[in-house]
Design an enzyme around this catalytic site. Sequence first.
Site, mmCIF file in Angstrom:
data_model
loop_
_atom_site.group_PDB
_atom_site.id
_atom_site.type_symbol
_atom_site.label_atom_id
_atom_site.label_comp_id
_atom_site.label_asym_id
_atom_site.label_seq_id
_atom_site.Cartn_x
_atom_site.Cartn_y
_atom_site.Cartn_z
ATOM 1 N N HIS A 84 -40.776 60.619 -63.619
ATOM 2 C CA HIS A 84 -41.496 59.354 -63.764
ATOM 3 C C HIS A 84 -42.902 59.480 -63.196
ATOM 4 O O HIS A 84 -43.135 60.173 -62.219
ATOM 5 C CB HIS A 84 -40.759 58.183 -63.122
ATOM 6 C CG HIS A 84 -40.434 58.316 -61.667
ATOM 7 N ND1 HIS A 84 -40.283 59.519 -61.028
ATOM 8 C CD2 HIS A 84 -40.204 57.373 -60.724
ATOM 9 C CE1 HIS A 84 -39.973 59.311 -59.759
ATOM 10 N NE2 HIS A 84 -39.933 58.020 -59.536
ATOM 11 N N HIS A 130 -46.443 58.638 -57.960
ATOM 12 C CA HIS A 130 -46.084 57.492 -58.802
ATOM 13 C C HIS A 130 -46.050 56.215 -57.982
ATOM 14 O O HIS A 130 -46.118 56.240 -56.754
ATOM 15 C CB HIS A 130 -44.716 57.697 -59.468
ATOM 16 C CG HIS A 130 -43.556 57.706 -58.507
ATOM 17 N ND1 HIS A 130 -43.077 58.859 -57.925
ATOM 18 C CD2 HIS A 130 -42.780 56.697 -57.989
ATOM 19 C CE1 HIS A 130 -42.057 58.564 -57.125
ATOM 20 N NE2 HIS A 130 -41.864 57.257 -57.141
ATOM 21 N N HIS A 137 -31.803 60.477 -54.382
ATOM 22 C CA HIS A 137 -31.583 59.578 -55.508
ATOM 23 C C HIS A 137 -30.716 60.262 -56.568
ATOM 24 O O HIS A 137 -30.832 61.475 -56.793
ATOM 25 C CB HIS A 137 -32.907 59.202 -56.176
ATOM 26 C CG HIS A 137 -33.805 58.362 -55.339
ATOM 27 N ND1 HIS A 137 -33.384 57.215 -54.697
ATOM 28 C CD2 HIS A 137 -35.136 58.473 -55.054
ATOM 29 C CE1 HIS A 137 -34.397 56.667 -54.069
ATOM 30 N NE2 HIS A 137 -35.466 57.410 -54.252
ATOM 31 N N GLU A 142 -43.292 56.353 -49.922
ATOM 32 C CA GLU A 142 -42.224 57.340 -50.110
ATOM 33 C C GLU A 142 -42.840 58.725 -50.100
ATOM 34 O O GLU A 142 -43.921 58.925 -50.656
ATOM 35 C CB GLU A 142 -41.500 57.131 -51.441
ATOM 36 C CG GLU A 142 -40.413 58.168 -51.701
ATOM 37 C CD GLU A 142 -39.905 58.211 -53.146
ATOM 38 O OE1 GLU A 142 -38.771 58.657 -53.362
ATOM 39 O OE2 GLU A 142 -40.669 57.808 -54.063
#
Length: 310
Positions: A202, A155, A249, A268
């Site tokens: 996501h 993503h 997270h 990331e």
Amino acid sequence: MALTGVLRPGHVQLRVLDLAAAVKHYSQVLGLWETARDPQGRVYFKAWDEHDHHSVVLREAEAAGMDFMGFRVDSTATLKKLADNVKASGLATEMQWVEAGEMLKTGERFRFTTPTGHVIELYAEKEKVGNMMPLENPEVYPENLKGMSPTRFDHCLLYGDDLDGTVKLFTEVLGFKLAEQVVAGPDRLQIAAFLTCSNKPHDVAFIRHPEKNKFHHASFILDNWGEVLKAADIITRHRVSLDIGPTRHGITRGETIYFFDPSGNRNEVFSGGYIAYPDRPTLTWTDDELGRAIFYHDRKLNEAFLSVVT
């Protein structure tokens, strides 16, 4: 439920300041496989378990950042239908068709600019090159992996001003679902949206930000928390600029580490998360819990993480 419409993130084209340094980073540190170079000077990469020809394209430029992000759709018919729907929505600008072959091994793409200023593409065709293993009786991973070796590009997180318009475009026109969001103040203004076209937490996320067309990070998935810790070792071994982590997270539940390529683009790698089936309710975080939402362990905001974009 069979996935239809927009299937998944397919590629991201990044601007880099020093192409040779960037190629070394993405191939040796991140561990992507170089698949081609084109007459424009762009360099193409894929993660090892992606079957498509590429998912990351690097272009040397005077300023770092993202040129565009592309999503694969399920068919040419869907591509044409979604292009018509985007045109009719009144939510996108600078719409155009990019001819097949302009990007190597890729069919025609429909390109448009979102209300947040980001260039997004849809496409239906890209050559399959495999993952160095047979489709019948394969091993579980190929030999000679290097670096962090993520299995796929996962993503992007993007910053821009008109979050409302972009969320409307993705949910009402492109068929994405709002998996998680952050709201602020007594009016509960949406300041972050995590959008999925699949069953992941996501596939793209957007943050409300005064400037248009800003890039926060491109993310790649690893198998487990141990691989995230190994990524931290690789970051130190190669003296890569560390942003933050390893940590976790609250939003998406991902186990994560952030770092920078030589041009200042944030990368990331992460693992974990949850399955976001279509009937899963949207999760909402409030701004007074933003520290825990972003960094679940230390529960503190990191200004550099929030503000440094390209």
